[in-house]
Motif scaffolding. Structure first.
Motif, PDB file in Angstrom:
ATOM      1  N   TRP A  54       1.801   3.952  39.911  1.00 57.08           N
ATOM      2  CA  TRP A  54       2.494   4.542  38.761  1.00 57.08           C
ATOM      3  C   TRP A  54       2.475   3.600  37.565  1.00 57.08           C
ATOM      4  CZ3 TRP A  54       6.518   2.527  36.124  1.00 57.08           C
ATOM      5  CH2 TRP A  54       7.495   1.776  36.765  1.00 57.08           C
ATOM      6  N   TYR A 146       2.735  12.424  46.306  1.00 54.23           N
ATOM      7  CA  TYR A 146       2.444  11.881  44.980  1.00 54.23           C
ATOM      8  C   TYR A 146       1.055  12.336  44.512  1.00 54.23           C
ATOM      9  CZ  TYR A 146       1.595   8.398  41.314  1.00 54.23           C
ATOM     10  OH  TYR A 146       1.289   7.766  40.124  1.00 54.23           O
ATOM     11  N   GLY A 179       6.446  10.488  41.400  1.00 56.27           N
ATOM     12  CA  GLY A 179       5.582  11.566  40.938  1.00 56.27           C
ATOM     13  C   GLY A 179       6.375  12.657  40.227  1.00 56.27           C
TER      14      GLY A 179
END
Length: 311
Positions: A54, A146, A179
């Motif tokens: 991320w 995710y 996510g």
């Protein structure tokens, strides 16, 4: 704590570093000799990779000497070597019944998403049930979910229940929840960001884990633009929950988002995300070669832009 378990610096570590450290430590913590130690190590490995993913999705560097500018074949070779070390160490391990249940449910969900089947929502619930029944597999579930959220971000039925996110964080996984936060942030869903912040804070004793701290940090970054009143409580929770090295990194990240949100307060919504990304990431050589950048530059040259306090 996952970075400490892997003996890595969160500010410097790359995905290859995580895989090499995992492969090295795995030889000292084999699942057939130390099942609990292996579980903790594996959870740290999954959480670290999710955090790096991320980070990379929300930040790109313009420095041509940085790791991200390494030739693709060199990165692939390094990644392959690290993965090979892990495979050589764990290839003899049979997948657990819980893992099979998780993977089966997620395979069915992915099939429904790919083929636009009408029962996506039901299959999401089935994957959550598999998670609840197999909490030790939370990192495996989170990583897979995710990926699906990133690929099928606009599907209206790909929605996780709040309990599934709390359960994931409680069991030392963060990927799926991040996510969700990423998607809400990108869509500028103020109400959902606020609701999620309230959910986290109401259940902070339950999710007082490194995964919970990371999720709170990511949510605080989104809240800096969409729910400013929640930034302080989320930051405090992340600060209390994360280990020192991780805590410093995440506090700096939150501060940066808060500063940029103030800077962009007068910028029109239509181009605010563009400026936000440029200021957080740092512009690459072709960063301004788009219709969006032309609109942003036109606004700067307008009388309204010149009168604004944004720049």
């Amino acid at each position: 704590m996952h970075w400490k378990a892997l003996d890595l610096d969160p500010a410097q570590a790359t995905a290859t570093d995580v895989k090499r450290s995992y492969a090295r430590l795995l030889k000292q913590c084999r699942p057939d000799q130390n099942p609990e130690g292996f579980k903790q190590l594996h959870d740290a490995y999954q959480t670290a990779l999710a955090e790096l993913e991320w980070r990379s999705n929300s930040s790109t560097t313009s420095d041509p000497t940085s790791t991200s500018a390494t030739p693709e074949h060199a990165r692939s070779e390094a990644k392959g070597n690290a993965s090979l070390e892990i495979l050589e160490t764990v290839s003899h391990i049979e997948i657990s019944a819980g893992a099979k249940s998780i993977l089966r449910a997620l395979d069915q969900l992915e099939d429904a998403l790919k083929n636009n089947l009408p029962d996506v929502a039901e299959r999401v619930r089935a994957s959550e049930t598999a998670l609840f029944e197999n909490p030790d597999e939370a990192p495996r579930w989170g990583g897979a979910v995710y990926r699906l959220i990133k690929i099928f971000a606009d599907h209206p039925d790909l929605r996780l229940k709040p309990e599934a996110m709390l359960f994931e964080l409680e069991h030392h996984s963060v990927a799926a929840t991040v996510g969700v936060i990423d998607r809400l942030d990108q869509k500028e869903n103020r109400e959902a960001i606020s609701n999620l912040a309230r959910l986290f804070l109401k259940n902070k004793d339950r999710i007082r884990t490194p995964a919970g701290g990371i999720a709170a940090s990511r949510l605080a970054c989104a809240a800096a633009f969409l729910a400013k009143g929640q930034v302080g409580p989320l930051s405090d929770f992340a600060y209390e929950t994360l280990a020192r090295g991780e805590r410093d990194f995440h506090m700096q990240l939150i501060d940066r988002h808060v500063s940029i949100s103030g800077l962009l307060a007068d910028v029109p919504i239509s181009i605010r995300n563009f400026w936000r990304q440029r200021l957080i990431d740092g512009a690459s050589r072709d960063a301004w070669d788009s219709n969006e950048s032309s609109a942003a530059l036109d606004w700067l040259g307008s009388s309204l832009g010149r009168r604004s306090n944004a720049f």
